[in-house]
Design a protein around this motif. Structure first.
Motif, mmCIF file in Angstrom:
data_model
loop_
_atom_site.group_PDB
_atom_site.id
_atom_site.type_symbol
_atom_site.label_atom_id
_atom_site.label_comp_id
_atom_site.label_asym_id
_atom_site.label_seq_id
_atom_site.Cartn_x
_atom_site.Cartn_y
_atom_site.Cartn_z
ATOM 1 N N VAL A 162 0.849 -1.190 0.000
ATOM 2 C CA VAL A 162 0.000 0.000 0.000
ATOM 3 C C VAL A 162 0.887 1.243 0.000
ATOM 4 C CG1 VAL A 162 -1.746 1.307 1.265
ATOM 5 C CG2 VAL A 162 -1.821 -1.204 1.246
ATOM 6 N N PRO A 163 0.706 2.125 -0.962
ATOM 7 C CA PRO A 163 1.568 3.312 -1.013
ATOM 8 C C PRO A 163 1.323 4.223 0.183
ATOM 9 C CG PRO A 163 -0.242 3.500 -2.580
ATOM 10 C CD PRO A 163 -0.282 2.099 -2.052
ATOM 11 N N PRO A 164 2.342 4.962 0.615
ATOM 12 C CA PRO A 164 2.161 5.895 1.737
ATOM 13 C C PRO A 164 1.100 6.941 1.426
ATOM 14 C CG PRO A 164 4.490 5.586 1.218
ATOM 15 C CD PRO A 164 3.723 4.958 0.103
ATOM 16 N N ILE A 224 9.712 13.286 3.874
ATOM 17 C CA ILE A 224 10.074 12.188 4.764
ATOM 18 C C ILE A 224 8.907 11.211 4.829
ATOM 19 C CG2 ILE A 224 11.639 13.546 6.208
ATOM 20 C CD1 ILE A 224 9.382 13.692 8.275
ATOM 21 N N THR A 225 9.207 10.003 5.274
ATOM 22 C CA THR A 225 8.173 8.986 5.465
ATOM 23 C C THR A 225 8.148 8.590 6.930
ATOM 24 O OG1 THR A 225 8.483 8.145 3.221
ATOM 25 C CG2 THR A 225 7.377 6.701 4.773
ATOM 26 N N ARG A 226 6.941 8.509 7.478
ATOM 27 C CA ARG A 226 6.779 8.116 8.872
ATOM 28 C C ARG A 226 5.650 7.100 8.999
ATOM 29 N NH1 ARG A 226 10.974 10.161 9.468
ATOM 30 N NH2 ARG A 226 11.730 11.527 11.140
ATOM 31 N N ARG A 227 5.833 6.130 9.900
ATOM 32 C CA ARG A 227 4.768 5.182 10.232
ATOM 33 C C ARG A 227 4.112 5.651 11.525
ATOM 34 N NH1 ARG A 227 3.171 0.071 8.988
ATOM 35 N NH2 ARG A 227 4.949 -0.218 7.581
ATOM 36 N N ILE A 228 2.826 5.914 11.462
ATOM 37 C CA ILE A 228 2.087 6.431 12.610
ATOM 38 C C ILE A 228 0.806 5.631 12.758
ATOM 39 C CG2 ILE A 228 0.883 8.444 13.579
ATOM 40 C CD1 ILE A 228 2.891 10.175 11.971
ATOM 41 N N HIS A 262 3.602 9.811 3.754
ATOM 42 C CA HIS A 262 4.655 10.567 3.079
ATOM 43 C C HIS A 262 4.398 12.044 3.372
ATOM 44 C CE1 HIS A 262 7.670 11.523 0.021
ATOM 45 N NE2 HIS A 262 6.860 12.485 -0.359
ATOM 46 N N LEU A 263 5.285 12.649 4.138
ATOM 47 C CA LEU A 263 5.108 14.036 4.551
ATOM 48 C C LEU A 263 5.933 14.956 3.657
ATOM 49 C CD1 LEU A 263 5.362 13.658 8.448
ATOM 50 C CD2 LEU A 263 3.388 13.288 6.950
ATOM 51 N N SER A 264 5.262 15.890 3.026
ATOM 52 C CA SER A 264 5.926 16.921 2.227
ATOM 53 C C SER A 264 5.948 18.193 3.055
ATOM 54 C CB SER A 264 5.176 17.151 0.909
ATOM 55 O OG SER A 264 5.154 15.978 0.133
ATOM 56 N N LEU A 265 7.134 18.633 3.464
ATOM 57 C CA LEU A 265 7.289 19.773 4.363
ATOM 58 C C LEU A 265 7.801 20.985 3.592
ATOM 59 C CD1 LEU A 265 9.174 17.885 7.225
ATOM 60 C CD2 LEU A 265 6.712 18.118 6.926
ATOM 61 N N THR A 266 7.177 22.125 3.824
ATOM 62 C CA THR A 266 7.649 23.383 3.244
ATOM 63 C C THR A 266 7.984 24.339 4.372
ATOM 64 O OG1 THR A 266 6.235 23.090 1.292
ATOM 65 C CG2 THR A 266 7.121 25.295 1.691
#
Length: 266
Positions: free
Chosen positions: A14-16, A57-61, A67-71
């Motif tokens: 399953v994709p993030p 970054i990728t995080r398992r929660i 998949h977190l895209s941070l600006t």
């Protein structure tokens, strides 16, 4: 003979789930320090004004992968006009201030106003989607408001909570500012790595909840996610020293006007 069926779970295929987060606040409050601590586990005391940086970054929660895209955006007033519409198209906003600077807390009003206008646009989009029989949770991509229908999540982070001796913004003041504007609240320290992962985990959970409620045709603000102060408050107090911190915790929870005892959101 039937083919062999692998015993491992197919969940790994399953994709993030993508979640975009814009980090904003006054210059020097520690936005980049928080971001780099999360992304690279690094901290630096050197201040280098940011215009805009992007990270992934990728995080398992809670058992799911995101998949977190941070600006990381500009905080200096002269750069605020450079805010792109894509920054306002984020799923969530982390509004950062410095607990040693009351001005940095007040500076969040500028960003909060922009985010609230974006939220109104998305609510209008959601109303039109529901009228057309489309689930508001099924957002269309693209920068800015576009077809987005789920109002953005807002979390306020009072950064540099390790600098207790220089504090000018009490935790209660930061919490009250946040609650009045519909934001979650945490205190963080990029230097000591206090509540960094926890803050972004909170953001993810609230985004997931907002999407769930939108899919049910409800506005996320109708049912705010309740979090508790014990973890972050305990860490903040322990930064004062074990003996002093324990004394403060006991006083906050058991005495006086019962303010901390009655808190429903932190």
């Amino acid at each position: 003979m039937p083919p062999h069926t692998p015993s491992h779970s197919t969940s790994s295929t399953v994709p993030p789930t993508p979640i975009s987060i814009t980090i904003c606040g006054d210059g020097g409050c520690g936005k980049s320090s928080i971001t780099l601590r999360l992304v690279r586990s690094q901290w630096t005391s050197e201040y280098d004004p940011t215009i805009e940086d992007s990270y992934s970054i990728t995080r398992r929660i809670d058992g799911s992968v995101y998949h977190l895209s941070l600006t990381d955006t500009a905080g200096q007033e002269e750069y605020r006009g450079m805010w792109a519409s894509s920054n306002l198209g984020a799923d969530a906003f982390l509004l950062v201030y410095d607990i040693t600077s009351r001005d940095s807390l007040e500076a969040l009003g500028y960003f909060n106003d922009l985010i609230d206008m974006e939220a109104e646009t998305r609510l209008d989009n959601a109303a039109r989607a529901m009228k057309a029989g489309v689930s508001p949770a099924l957002e269309r991509g693209g920068a800015g408001s576009g077809g987005r229908t789920v109002p953005p999540v807002k979390i306020v982070a009072g950064n540099k909570c390790d600098l207790q001796e220089s504090r000018t913004v009490p935790a209660a003041a930061g919490l009250e500012w946040s609650r009045r504007r519909g934001c979650g609240f945490m205190e963080t320290s990029a230097r000591l790595e206090v509540n960094i992962e926890e803050t972004f985990a909170l953001i993810v959970r609230r985004v997931v909840e907002a999407r769930r409620l939108a899919g049910m045709g409800r506005m996320p603000l109708d049912s705010p996610v309740v979090t508790h102060p014990s973890t972050s408050l305990a860490i903040v107090c322990l930064s004062m020293g074990e003996r002093t911190g324990s004394r403060v915790l006991r006083r906050l929870w058991s005495g006086g006007d019962g303010f901390w005892r009655s808190l429903r959101c932190w």
